[in-house]
Structures are given as C-alpha cells and as structure tokens.
Design a protein around this motif. Structure first.
Motif, mmCIF file in Angstrom:
data_model
loop_
_atom_site.group_PDB
_atom_site.id
_atom_site.type_symbol
_atom_site.label_atom_id
_atom_site.label_comp_id
_atom_site.label_asym_id
_atom_site.label_seq_id
_atom_site.Cartn_x
_atom_site.Cartn_y
_atom_site.Cartn_z
ATOM 1 N N UNK A 89 2.930 6.457 11.103
ATOM 2 C CA UNK A 89 2.000 5.736 11.969
ATOM 3 C C UNK A 89 0.949 6.665 12.571
ATOM 4 N N UNK A 115 -3.102 6.294 12.213
ATOM 5 C CA UNK A 115 -3.932 6.164 13.420
ATOM 6 C C UNK A 115 -5.023 7.232 13.414
ATOM 7 N N UNK A 125 3.910 2.466 6.967
ATOM 8 C CA UNK A 125 3.857 3.113 8.275
ATOM 9 C C UNK A 125 2.437 3.594 8.563
ATOM 10 N N UNK A 160 0.470 0.671 9.579
ATOM 11 C CA UNK A 160 0.748 0.275 10.975
ATOM 12 C C UNK A 160 -0.119 1.098 11.933
ATOM 13 N N UNK A 214 -3.440 -0.097 14.589
ATOM 14 C CA UNK A 214 -3.716 0.320 15.971
ATOM 15 C C UNK A 214 -5.118 0.915 16.090
ATOM 16 N N UNK A 226 -7.824 -1.823 15.766
ATOM 17 C CA UNK A 226 -7.807 -2.691 16.935
ATOM 18 C C UNK A 226 -8.516 -2.029 18.116
ATOM 19 N N UNK A 282 8.193 -2.293 3.556
ATOM 20 C CA UNK A 282 9.237 -2.037 4.556
ATOM 21 C C UNK A 282 9.239 -3.242 5.495
ATOM 22 N N UNK A 308 10.564 -4.699 8.105
ATOM 23 C CA UNK A 308 10.480 -4.800 9.563
ATOM 24 C C UNK A 308 9.057 -4.507 10.052
ATOM 25 N N UNK A 309 8.292 -3.777 9.252
ATOM 26 C CA UNK A 309 6.878 -3.558 9.568
ATOM 27 C C UNK A 309 6.019 -4.612 8.872
ATOM 28 N N UNK A 311 5.796 -8.268 9.779
ATOM 29 C CA UNK A 311 5.683 -8.598 11.196
ATOM 30 C C UNK A 311 4.477 -8.002 11.909
ATOM 31 N N UNK A 312 3.606 -7.301 11.185
ATOM 32 C CA UNK A 312 2.363 -6.874 11.823
ATOM 33 C C UNK A 312 1.484 -8.114 12.017
ATOM 34 N N UNK A 313 0.434 -7.944 12.838
ATOM 35 C CA UNK A 313 -0.503 -9.053 13.037
ATOM 36 C C UNK A 313 -1.865 -8.619 12.535
#
Lengths: 339, 339
Positions: free
Chosen positions: A234, A238, A258, A261, A265, A268, A286, A288-289, A292-294
């Motif tokens: 992540x 970023x 990752x 993800x 951020x 955004x 993966x 769980x990531x 479920x990201x938006x």
C-alpha cells in the motif's frame, strides 16, 4: 492396479468407500469393523457393511496396508508460509482436493522458510513413505532445492529450480500482465502507467513483458517513463500515485492489489475519481482488498488452487510432468468496477 | 513412557533426532538407514549414524512402529475453511508447532464446512489411528458435533458445543471488547460509539459485554443509541459512519478491521481526520488491512496461533482440558495510529 483392496489409482479402499457402498455412516462402519463393544448396530446394517468390506477387499488398518505395499497413500506438501499469507492456503486446498480424488491424503508442513524446520519436515515425510512431495513457495520464485527432496518424487509448486531436473508448475505472469493491460486497452485507454515492483522476481519481469506485448499488439509504443517500480504494498502505491498523475496516464496497472489500495488513497487525496479520472487494475485478486475497495477493484487472479491441484496431478502421473521449462497456469481476469 | 524408541512424550524417535545426535544431515541418515545403493557416505559419518540409531533405539519405519503401538504419532486437524481465510491458517501454524514439539505430526483436512467431506476427513483420521482430533472453525461459534468425533479424543478449537462433553478453547471476546474500549478511554474519549455485527455470535455478545463493562468501570453510563449493528464488513462500516458522526461520538469501536476500513472511507468522504476528529479501533488484527490503512489501525488481535497450540496441549494432556466451560484465550491489543 486392480488388485483387491486398491482403487483404480492404486490407492487403498477406505472406510468411506465401504460406507458409501453399504449405505451407512462412516461411524457405523467403524463400529462394525473395529467390533466396538457397546455399539448398537442393527443386524441388517452390520450385514451390509460386512458384504461391502468383502466386495471391496477393504482392510481396516490402512497402516498395515501401507507396510505391505512399501509406499503409503500420503502426499507431502512442504510450504514456506502457508499460515501467514491468505494466498498459499489455496495451494493446499487445491492439492488436498486433487489428492483425495485419487485416494491420497495430504501431509502438510509449514516451515516459515526455516531450513532446519524444512529438513525436519522432509525427513518426517520420507519416514511416512510418502508417494512424493510438493514443495511450494508462497510467491513465485526460483529456489535452491533442499538435498533431501531428491530422495523422493518431487514437484515444485509456485517455484522452480533451473537445472535441478525437478518438474515445476507456476503462474503465467506474462499472460497475466497482458490480460490486465488488455482490459485497460479495451476501455479505450492509450496512455497506461505501470507501477511494477522493485523486487526482482518472475512476477516483475513477466508482468512487464505482458504489459509491453499488449501495448505493442495495440500499436502503442512502449514508453519507459510510464513504468515506475515501487515497494509492492500500500505504501508503494500511495507514493507512486504522483508519478502516475504527473505522467498524464488515464489508467494504471498496479503490480498487485495492495499497490492498488495505496493508489486509491493517493487518488482520493487529489480529488480524482476511479475509474472516471483514472482507471485502476490490480493483480492477485486478494479478496479482502479487491472485493471491498470503493469502487471494487478489477484485477487478475493468481491461480493458487489450480497450482496445487496441477502439482498433485503431475506427481501422480495423471498429467505429464514437464522436465524442462515449468508448466504455466493461466491467470484469469476478475472484473469489478475500477476500469 | 521411557522405553527405547520413544521420546519422553511417548512419540517415536525420528530420523531428525538421529541426525541431531550424530551431527549429520537428515539426508545422510536416510541414506545410511535405508542402505541406499550409490550413496557416498563417509565411514565416519556412517559409524556415527549407526551409533546414534542404537543409542536412541531408532527404528527406520515409523509406520511399523505405529502398528506395534496401536496409536500413531498423528494428530488430526479438521478445519472448515482454512484455505479461504487468512485467519484460520494461524490455527494450523500453532497446532503444527506444538505437535512437532511433542513428536507428533499434524494431519490437516480442510472441509469447506461440507458435512460429507468432513465425514470423509474424520474417517481418514480414524483409519490413521490419530492420537486425537482438533476440530476447528474459522470463526468462534457453537457447533453441532459430528458423530464420528466421539470415537477418538477430540478438542474443539475456536468453537464449542455445550452439553457435548468435549473440551473447547476459544478467544475471550469479552476481555477483547473491554481492551478495545479501554484503549479509547485511555485517550480521553467519553462518548464512544460501537459498530457491532448484525450476526448473532459469541463475538457479538462478548464484545458488547466487554464494551459495557469498560464503560461502567470508567463511570460512564451505557447509551444504547451509541451502538449500531452493521454487516461485519467494509460496506457495513461505510454505511454505519453516518450513525457514528450523527451520534456525536469522538471515537468508534468497530466489530472488526473490515468494518473499520469502511469507516475510514466514510470519515474521509466527510473530511474528518483519524484520530483527530474521530478515533477508530478495530478487532481481528487482519494484517493486510490493519497494518496498511492510512493511518495504520489500532486493533485487538484474535489469538489464532495460541488457540491451535493450546488445543494440542489439551489433547496431549500437557495442559488440563476443561470439561465444563470452554477455556478462554486472551485477545491482546495491537496499537498503531488510529487512536
């Protein structure tokens, strides 16, 4: 093999085969064959179990059978970090399902990549006269083969060792990189950034080769300024976001979910919308990531389940084992809402 | 037990014990004891191995030893969804480490919660004369015990079955909820929202009880308006954010890390900063989320590794097995930057 007491794959007839044929539970079969005192089994059920035992040539003690055959119905799976990644678990899952299908049982050892533990695990498996060993890594890489692995049939899963003579099965990183890039191209993107990993690996070179070949097939020249290696997590994504935005790219292929993800951020914070301002695609799937990201992340899946299953098939000779280059397993696209 | 050929826990002496005593590799021991043709082993190493074999009473065929003893050095682990959660893997890890410490090998079966597969798995383990079975769930819940489990020693791990007579080991949900709430109280928060789960479970009731008891101990009355049950994932947390903000809470305890991840998105969209405007604490310590959100997430860890290890200790009689209420394992705080 078709001797009594063996299935068509040479694996022993089990208590569950007897249960199925006689139409009773495994628990009932166990009571009957072990002649447990105090068990209340109806005469009819007892007779049906005894008939099934006879018909199938079942012998209640699987270990006694193993001794008489010289090899067991075990397949070993040595894994470096099953437990600490959500990924490698699917290798076990695929290997277990395929092993069971052929009447074998999986002996799993998680070694944390510790050489002494690994040595112990392989010794344990040799002592149990395993049919062979799957030696697997939680990420695709070249390994040095532990000496003891040469004492049994071994298949390398999600790893390889050139010159070792050991067959291997690995993900097709290049096809995966091409698939990710093609998905962005199909949505009209022409200027596509690639946040690759800084870690030298088959994933690094393979996904880059796939990215290049997809661009070339679309008549788009390769622009090295669009590729930035970042830490494959992540934080790397970023930090890499400014490079993506400054490059004028309308889409970014991230080395893994990752990284994506982290890019979410970064975008955004700049007030940029996904996918309207910048489309994003990941790699790994993966859950769980990615799920479920938006917005939810489109990505390319690593075929861990299939790697485990293919390893077992190669070990048992159901599939031919390549003795030269590793066998490649395709990485399928998983499309959600970020492209 | 202290007969030759057995360690102090009654488990067989293994090839690795011989390797350690003789100061050679397991591979060399295997060559010597199996008398492999073509192996070039020095005379000195061969002699040391033979001496160690004699001294330890090692017998090369572990399966033959098992037959003569009537029980094997296997411990079975039946798990519903090892492979599809990053969590349950740590149960395997802890159980494996503890089993190995006592000379036992873990036979793992992943059943996907399918009753027929579970029946097969238990039958396989009984056929292998396991010392006993750990029956585990990927989340803490009450289960109905498969009939066949009563045919061997069984410990329930991360699950329980009241009235079954089977010992169980589970996380201390109430202490975990209290710990999370106390961390927020320690940072001066007095109005603390709780996004609990909508799913009835020991986690739902236990964490709520812990939240209440921490508030009461701090002299703060329980306000039901501050508690909202949401779906236990990112979407639930995102949807629940407005309730948290409208309630005037300065901090929120989230049922799990996935809920916290949704709250991060919800707070960010409202221009609220973590922890300055709203402090957030999660539960689970799901590494790929908690360690990588911006800011990183303070949370409470589920003790999966310790659950697996404790299960093995209870099975082997190293720890006493409670026969009434489940044994509770503490959930430790993992502090990062969101509080």
């Amino acid at each position: 093999m078709s001797t009594a007491g063996s299935s068509k794959h040479g694996a022993p007839v089990t208590m569950r085969d007897v249960a199925r044929l006689s139409g009773v539970s495994v628990s009932t079969v166990s009571h009957v064959v072990n002649d447990k005192p105090g068990a209340r089994i109806g005469k009819d059920a007892r007779r049906r179990v005894q008939e099934a035992v006879e018909q199938l040539g079942y012998r209640p003690n699987v270990l006694a059978k193993t001794l008489s055959r010289g090899t067991s119905a075990f397949i070993g799976l040595v894994a470096d970090e099953i437990a600490t990644t959500p990924f490698a678990g699917q290798i076990i899952h695929g290997a277990q399902d395929e092993a069971w299908k052929h009447g074998f049982v999986l002996l799993v050892a998680n070694t944390d990549g510790n050489a002494a533990v690994e040595d112990d695990a392989i010794a344990m498996m040799l002592e149990h006269q395993v049919r062979g060993i799957l030696y697997s890594s939680w990420y695709h890489r070249e390994i040095s083969v532990p000496e003891a692995l040469h004492q049994t049939d071994t298949i390398l899963v999600d790893c390889f060792a050139h010159g070792s003579g050991l067959p291997a099965v690995v993900p097709d990183e290049e096809q995966g990189g091409r698939t990710a890039t093609e998905e962005l191209l199909a949505h009209g993107h022409r200027r596509i950034a690639f946040l690759n990993t800084t870690t030298p690996s088959p994933a690094q070179t393979g996904r880059l080769a796939g990215y290049r070949s997809a661009l070339e097939a679309a008549g788009i020249g390769f622009d090295p300024a669009l590729v930035l290696p970042v830490a494959p997590d992540q934080g790397g994504g970023y930090a890499g976001t400014s490079h993506v935005v400054d490059s004028g790219a309308s889409a970014v292929f991230c080395h893994n979910d990752r990284v994506a993800m982290g890019v979410y951020d970064g975008l955004r914070e700049r007030g940029l919308r996904i996918p309207d301002d910048v489309a994003v695609i990941g790699f790994d799937n993966q859950d769980v990531i990615a799920a479920h990201l938006r917005p939810t992340l489109s990505t390319v899946a690593l075929p861990h389940y299939e790697l485990g299953a293919a390893g077992v098939r190669m070990l048992l000779g159901v599939d031919p084992a390549p003795d030269d280059e590793p066998r490649l397993v395709a990485c399928p696209p998983v499309l959600r809402h970020s492209v």
